[in-house]
Design an enzyme around this catalytic site. Structure first.
Site, mmCIF file in Angstrom:
data_model
loop_
_atom_site.group_PDB
_atom_site.id
_atom_site.type_symbol
_atom_site.label_atom_id
_atom_site.label_comp_id
_atom_site.label_asym_id
_atom_site.label_seq_id
_atom_site.Cartn_x
_atom_site.Cartn_y
_atom_site.Cartn_z
ATOM 1 N N ASP A 87 38.889 44.610 27.017
ATOM 2 C CA ASP A 87 38.329 43.301 26.678
ATOM 3 C C ASP A 87 38.377 43.058 25.172
ATOM 4 O O ASP A 87 38.703 41.949 24.719
ATOM 5 C CB ASP A 87 36.884 43.184 27.163
ATOM 6 C CG ASP A 87 36.761 43.182 28.668
ATOM 7 O OD1 ASP A 87 37.709 42.775 29.351
ATOM 8 O OD2 ASP A 87 35.695 43.605 29.164
ATOM 9 N N ASP A 100 33.193 48.237 33.341
ATOM 10 C CA ASP A 100 32.640 47.722 32.085
ATOM 11 C C ASP A 100 31.508 48.649 31.666
ATOM 12 O O ASP A 100 30.737 49.116 32.512
ATOM 13 C CB ASP A 100 32.104 46.302 32.263
ATOM 14 C CG ASP A 100 33.200 45.264 32.422
ATOM 15 O OD1 ASP A 100 34.322 45.501 31.921
ATOM 16 O OD2 ASP A 100 32.934 44.217 33.026
#
Length: 166
Positions: free
Chosen positions: A126, A113
């Site tokens: 995402d 991330d």
């Protein structure tokens, strides 16, 4: 559908490659002041790092989602559903790849991330998953059917969207 999934997968993995090579853990780069920063994190869990001790469960769930999306894709009836499932498949496959092949090991890997929105940090997959789920909800609310009934042919506007999924 498969082309869109491949694009989402490729863009997500390329941006993760960039993040891993350009950012060090804890470093923060402002992309859009007060809105978005780039900050490298490795997420063992789900959203907001929930369940970080059960990475293998997320690996199994993600693999199941990929299978479910591919099975549903065989019966598509609209271009909208092809786009939704392509987006969801690309994001899901990218996360599955992280879970299977990243450290700390097979089926226990952490998702990369790096896009910090303030309350959470995510990645391109995402974004694709959130957009795909929102579009899925809209199709459901509009009553657009996913599956054709037995013996029914797909509508003509779908033929081009589905041509790369066979």
């Amino acid at each position: 559908m498969l082309t869109l999934a491949a694009v989402v997968l490729l863009v997500d993995q390329l941006t993760k490659f960039w993040a891993v090579s350009a950012l060090s853990t804890g470093e923060s780069i402002t992309a859009i002041p007060t809105l978005i920063r780039f900050r490298l994190l490795y997420n063992a869990g789900a959203a907001f790092s929930i369940g970080s001790g059960a990475t293998w469960v997320f690996t199994l769930a993600t693999a199941g989602a990929v299978v479910g999306i591919l099975r549903a894709a065989r019966r598509l009836t609209s271009r909208g559903w092809a786009l939704v499932l392509g987006t969801l498949l690309g994001g899901t496959m990218s996360h599955l790849g992280d879970r299977l092949f990243r450290e700390p090991g097979f089926a226990r890997g952490h998702v990369v991330d790096f896009i910090d929105y303030g309350p959470f940090v995510g990645n391109v997959a995402d974004i694709a998953l959130v957009c795909g789920c929102a579009a899925l909800a809209l199709l459901c609310l509009r009553g657009v059917p996913l599956a054709k009934t037995p013996g029914e042919e797909p509508s003509p506007d779908v033929s081009t969207a589905l041509s790369d999924s066979t």
